[in-house]
Design an enzyme around this catalytic site. Structure first.
Site, short mmCIF file in Angstrom:
data_model
loop_
_atom_site.label_atom_id
_atom_site.label_comp_id
_atom_site.label_asym_id
_atom_site.label_seq_id
_atom_site.Cartn_x
_atom_site.Cartn_y
_atom_site.Cartn_z
N HIS A 160 0.86 -1.18 0.00
CA HIS A 160 0.00 0.00 0.00
C HIS A 160 0.90 1.23 0.00
CE1 HIS A 160 -3.19 2.81 0.99
NE2 HIS A 160 -4.09 1.84 0.96
N HIS A 161 0.68 2.10 -0.98
CA HIS A 161 1.59 3.23 -1.17
C HIS A 161 1.60 4.18 0.02
CE1 HIS A 161 4.31 5.70 -3.33
NE2 HIS A 161 3.90 5.41 -4.54
N SER A 162 0.55 4.19 0.83
CA SER A 162 0.53 5.07 1.99
C SER A 162 1.62 4.70 3.00
CB SER A 162 -0.84 5.02 2.69
OG SER A 162 -1.85 5.53 1.86
#
Length: 479
Positions: A160-162
């Site tokens: 997840h890029h977050s």
């Protein structure tokens, strides 16, 4: 087929990892990458999988962020997320022996190598763990699938890029490779290392400038609907797939061709001390020649094209962040807009130098002050996801660069049976991006671009473009 949850080798108690303002604003999607290995006969696939798990468990103890659950912050009205960690935290880990699956019709390792590893042609849910749907409990920060094929191993990673940027995931990959190699050699991995000072200092990216207006970042917008998912969940952004026909093509720049390109531009500058970097030179070459191949000067003669490239701000802040910092620190992008008529001017060393100078100026002018401006805008927005990009990527005229050529993924030895990866690829089909992939041992690297099918054919016939880069393969979509 085996599916399990690889937990930290040293479990942690319940805790919450607070995400920074840049983590909150970044695109909310699962980035995906594949690492392809030629397997030798020194270790069985069972041995390799066992030691991959052993190495991963230690790695997650060093970098627990990627073993967390990403979930909404309770009672937040700004769509904030957080990372939750606990004694049972881990990474979903699936092993698939593709040699026994009827769905695997893509051949052996030599077959894939002969076709230059067409991984994007393999359906997602064969190569990767299927992406979970958002739930009230959140989503895994990362998940992994190990694919055993005849003569090779393909590791498919989703994160997840977050949680982190590409540099952050490369830190996990480097540690995983190191611990796996040790486990294969000694029968067990080392103990977890203590993270370097500053590696977890996400809080430093919460402090932005005050009273920032959108006019200070004209290529961004404040729009509550721009990223909103129809499901109502804000764990993932709305998908915006390209619906028109397009092609994803792969090309290779050798070390000698990169030198030749840089030397050609340096002659225009007449000053070798200011020679353009590989990335500046390649960006200029692709921006010009792909725009010409797409015939943008015919379809939009009076228009302009925006060039964007993500920067690693770790060394650009005062004090600098360590290279081992886990988190997102690559926004805002460096940006420069030029008239299409200028970009599509006949390709000469002089006209390429004009573009390379524009790219260099954009990167030099994107400073820590720029980053603090974006953070201030995010902090003042009604919701963190209201800050969105206002780019017009493919099929529009704008071009974005994601440069991971300085990541050493191709040089990391995973130990007996695996060795170093023979291929590293992004699986994401993000709109309008030019990917610069990790350098190989010889100093060259592959690139991947998205454009019209007919534009690829024009690039293949472009003598100036192909003087510097070699066509490898292309796949067509939505045909």
């Amino acid at each position: 087929m085996e599916e399990t949850n690889v937990k930290l080798s040293v479990p942690l108690s319940e805790d919450v990892i607070k995400l920074s303002a840049l983590d909150q604003q970044i695109m909310r999607f699962y980035a995906k990458a594949v690492f392809i290995f030629e397997r030798d006969s020194s270790k069985t696939s069972i041995d390799i999988v066992h030691h991959l798990k052993q190495g991963l468990a230690v790695t997650l103890s060093e970098i627990p962020d990627l073993a967390a659950t990403i979930a909404p912050v309770p009672n937040s009205h700004r769509k904030d997320l957080e990372l939750r960690i606990g004694p049972n935290s881990g990474v979903p880990f699936k092993v698939v022996d593709q040699t026994k699956q009827e769905s695997w019709v893509y051949g052996t390792y030599p077959d894939l190598a002969a076709k230059h590893f067409p991984t994007s042609d393999i359906p997602h849910d064969i190569l990767f763990i299927p992406q979970p749907q958002p739930s009230a409990d959140g989503l895994p920060a990362a998940f992994l699938q190990v694919n055993i094929i005849d003569g090779g191993v393909i590791i498919a990673i989703s994160w997840h890029h977050s949680v982190c940027d590409a540099r952050g995931i490369s830190i996990l990959i480097d540690a995983w490779a190191r611990h796996t190699a040790t486990s294969l050699a000694n029968g067990k991995p080392d103990l977890p290392a203590t993270p370097a000072e500053g590696s977890r200092d996400r809080w430093r990216l919460d402090h932005g400038l005050r009273e920032v207006t959108i006019d200070q970042l004209p290529e961004y917008t404040i729009d509550s609907s721009a990223r909103e998912d129809p499901s109502g969940s804000y764990l993932l952004d709305r998908e915006n797939p390209v619906t028109v026909p397009y092609s994803v093509s792969t090309w290779y720049f050798s070390a000698s061709s990169l030198k030749a390109l840089r030397d050609a531009l340096a002659q225009v500058e007449n000053d070798e001390s200011t020679q353009f970097t590989k990335v500046e030179a390649v960006s200029a070459l692709v921006w010009k020649h792909m725009s010409i191949a797409r015939q943008l000067d015919r379809s939009n003669p009076d228009g302009s094209s925006l060039f964007t490239t993500r920067l690693d701000f770790r060394a650009r802040t005062k004090p600098p962040f360590p290279d081992t910092f886990i988190g997102n620190i690559n926004e805002p992008t460096a940006r420069v807009r030029l008239p299409i008529a200028e970009i599509c001017r006949a390709s000469t060393p002089e006209s390429l130098t004009t573009l390379a100078e524009a790219v260099r100026a954009a990167t030099e002018n994107t400073t820590e002050q720029s980053m603090r401006t974006l953070i201030g805008l995010v902090n003042d927005a009604p919701a963190v996801t209201d800050v969105a990009w206002k780019y017009n990527y493919f099929p529009g005229p704008d071009l974005g660069v994601t440069d991971i050529s300085n990541i050493d993924a191709m040089k990391k030895n995973w130990g007996a049976g695996l060795g170093t990866p023979t291929c590293v690829r992004s699986y994401s089909r993000e709109t309008g991006l030019l990917y610069l992939f990790p350098q190989d041992d010889d100093g060259g690297f592959e690139i991947q671009v998205q454009c019209e099918v007919e534009a690829v054919e024009r690039l293949k016939a472009d003598e100036t473009f192909t003087r510097y880069c070699e066509f490898k393969r292309a796949s067509a979509y939505n045909a």
